[in-house]
Enzyme design. Sequence first.
Site, PDB file in Angstrom:
ATOM      1  N   GLU A 194       0.659  -1.416   0.422  1.00 37.20           N
ATOM      2  CA  GLU A 194      -0.176  -0.162   0.509  1.00 37.20           C
ATOM      3  C   GLU A 194       1.344   1.415   0.222  1.00 37.20           C
ATOM      4  O   GLU A 194       0.307   2.205  -0.317  1.00 37.20           O
ATOM      5  CB  GLU A 194      -0.937   0.049   1.333  1.00 37.20           C
ATOM      6  CG  GLU A 194      -1.683   1.145   0.988  1.00 37.20           C
ATOM      7  CD  GLU A 194      -2.853   0.713   2.567  1.00 37.20           C
ATOM      8  OE1 GLU A 194      -3.091   2.261   2.472  1.00 37.20           O
ATOM      9  OE2 GLU A 194      -2.821   0.450   3.046  1.00 37.20           O
ATOM     10  N   SER A 221       0.246  -9.623   7.423  1.00 39.35           N
ATOM     11  CA  SER A 221      -1.362  -8.698   7.230  1.00 39.35           C
ATOM     12  C   SER A 221      -1.121  -7.189   8.977  1.00 39.35           C
ATOM     13  O   SER A 221      -0.953  -7.968   9.757  1.00 39.35           O
ATOM     14  CB  SER A 221      -2.109  -9.213   8.176  1.00 39.35           C
ATOM     15  OG  SER A 221      -3.870  -8.408   8.834  1.00 39.35           O
TER      16      SER A 221
END
Length: 332
Positions: free
Chosen positions: A141, A237
């Site tokens: 991201e 994650s």
Amino acid sequence: MSIDLGTPRLISDDEKAVLLAEPRGYCAGVDRAVITVEQALDLYGAPVYVRKEIVHNKHVVDDLRNRGAVFVNELDEVPTGATVVFSAHGVSPAVHADAVQRDLKTIDATCPLVTKVHLEAKRFAREGYSILLIGHAGHEEVEGTMGEAPEATTLVEGPGDVPGIEVPDPSKVVWLSQTTLSVDETMDTVAALRVKFPELLDPPSDDICYATQNRQQAVKEIGAASDLVIVVGSGNSSNSVRLVEVALEAGAKASYRVDDASEIDEAWLEGVRSVSVTSGASVPEKLVEGVVDFLKGHGFPDAKAHKSAEESLIFALPKELRKDLKAAAARG
């Protein structure tokens, strides 16, 4: 798995208890991304290529791989003319351009909340601001967001980076952030930035996504009453890893992250009476059920749900896929 949906009282010291955080698991962006790959496989047939992991959960990735998805690191691994899905974490303009050059059919499953941060980065760069992007180096991201305005953007991983930051005009500085960070840690970094740059501009709206904030708040509410907090989620994650940190900061005596129940160490349960369970935003509910069933098999009662927020947001599928699904339906 059996869950008592009543409002739990505070955990008693003289009985075992399991609290199940709500909300937990899939957020709207993850659900959209996973369904995108599933429907692409149904519509186009295997293989469907996916750049990077569609979401950061190894069980989800393995399930989709078994159905015919092929996960690649870069587009040069994708045959010319093939279909490729961009992951929920987003990609830079350079990746989009590379896909065009390679004549690839693309489906962009970037979470709309990540896209919002991309649009903010482009806008502020266009207006002449220096962008201080709070996030983790190497995260997909962050790479995508920085790619929107590389000359204007500086990555800030924490307060320790602040003293070394230099910008052309200290009066034109804005901070943005990765969507999956710890809210508290991010605000600590913002506070340090504001000391150095008093005119620091805030983003127009929260960059940390609603699901990340809701899951962290739920853990804060149950963490202090817990001997143990088990977070279900994969090691790559970011939001799952942050939940462990948040649980410990909230007062949990211990907290561990597991991909599934098979990773639980029975030694963690020794002397433990209160266990809370939650999961990251890319975790299927069946993995949480497996953890709750494991606890029941080791003498713990049915889980009691603790609800701290309601979630009803749903994102539409990517426009490229919707168009093809509509055309297929019209053909009958």
